[in-house]
Write a protein that holds these residues in place. Sequence first.
Motif, mmCIF file in Angstrom:
data_model
loop_
_atom_site.group_PDB
_atom_site.id
_atom_site.type_symbol
_atom_site.label_atom_id
_atom_site.label_comp_id
_atom_site.label_asym_id
_atom_site.label_seq_id
_atom_site.Cartn_x
_atom_site.Cartn_y
_atom_site.Cartn_z
ATOM 1 N N HIS A 138 4.957 24.679 -56.653
ATOM 2 C CA HIS A 138 5.385 23.686 -57.641
ATOM 3 C C HIS A 138 6.399 22.744 -56.999
ATOM 4 C CE1 HIS A 138 8.673 26.587 -57.604
ATOM 5 N NE2 HIS A 138 9.456 25.610 -58.056
ATOM 6 N N ASP A 164 10.064 20.862 -58.000
ATOM 7 C CA ASP A 164 11.080 20.882 -59.044
ATOM 8 C C ASP A 164 11.007 19.539 -59.743
ATOM 9 O OD1 ASP A 164 11.683 23.398 -58.316
ATOM 10 O OD2 ASP A 164 13.569 22.919 -57.311
ATOM 11 N N HIS A 175 6.999 23.884 -53.151
ATOM 12 C CA HIS A 175 7.474 25.163 -52.608
ATOM 13 C C HIS A 175 6.983 26.300 -53.492
ATOM 14 C CE1 HIS A 175 10.480 23.434 -55.308
ATOM 15 N NE2 HIS A 175 10.875 24.658 -55.619
HETATM 16 FE FE FE2 Z 1 11.512 25.386 -57.474
#
Ligand code: FE2
Length: 320
Positions: A199, A201, A258
């Motif tokens: 995903h 952030d 990540h």
């Molecule tokens: Fe994250």
Amino acid sequence: MSMHEIKLPIIDLSDYLFSDSPDRKADVIAQVRDACKQFGFFQLKGHGIPLTLQHELLKSLDTLFKMPAEEKLKLSYLENPCRRGYEASGMSMRDGDPLPDSKEAYYIGREDPVVELSGFYGPNLWPNLPENEFRGPVWEYYQQTSKLGRCIWEVLLQGLGYSTDVMETFARRPLVQMKLIRYPPPKSTLPGQFGVGAHNDFGGVTVLLQQPGKEGLEVWLEDRQAWLSIPAQEDVFVINCGDMIMKWSGGRYKSVKHRVINKSDAERLSCATFWHGDVFATNPLNPDDESKETVGQLLVKRFRNQMSLPKEGLAQVGMA
Ligand SMILES: [Fe+2]
Ligand SMILES: O=C(O)CCC(=O)C(=O)O
């Protein structure tokens, strides 16, 4: 350079925080800018957050996650108007993931006295644990990482040549969400199941504490088409930029994909503080930006389904 020679830079913030020398501050600003342009991630030492507080925080996570499952489920974040509280293992999944995340988590946010803007400003949900075992250290750590997140924003602004003055409106009542996380041992996860699937952030600056020695975080290197393992070193934080920063900086700072695969043979704890900005604030990384999209609007676009945000909150940020 071969893959095992590639490492995220470790940047020492102490010259920025404590030095009187403009050159030394400028050097830190340049290091952060270069790392966020290249990787979207860097490691940080000299951050000023006491090691004893980091240890206390991890102990509080341990105490929380050891509570009986039925007690934790009574604190479900989905029942809380500001989405504070407990998320059980198996509750999060992204489109395309074969299996849900194995992690369990607990959300803490701003401590506003009443629910003023549903989903955003309101009180926390504190578990029934002794003050010194949970709320005390967790709240102290929240405040200190909030301060650090704000400081990284200031550094990022200066890296693009802007003055830090815009932080005054941007940080008026900043949304800062903290996620306490526990990854179960690999023996209790399913084959192919991630701690957290790949995903990006969403928002602003992420300040991540990994339990020392418990590796698991991997960052995507687009140019190599490969995952880079990030070490979990004592007293070293991992900092990264979210999608809002990438968008607002016109792509100059990267938001990079990540994921987490617990590589220890036991459980792994971590804690992420996400520093987004005031819900009504617009782009500080380019104050002349034509788009007047706010932090709240961008957040809602991304999370309205996942967090099932209440309607009143959506209306208040102009997204009903
Ligand atoms: Fe994250
Ligand atoms: O636990 C970690 O190391 C990273 C967690 C993460 O990426 C997230 O919660 O967004």
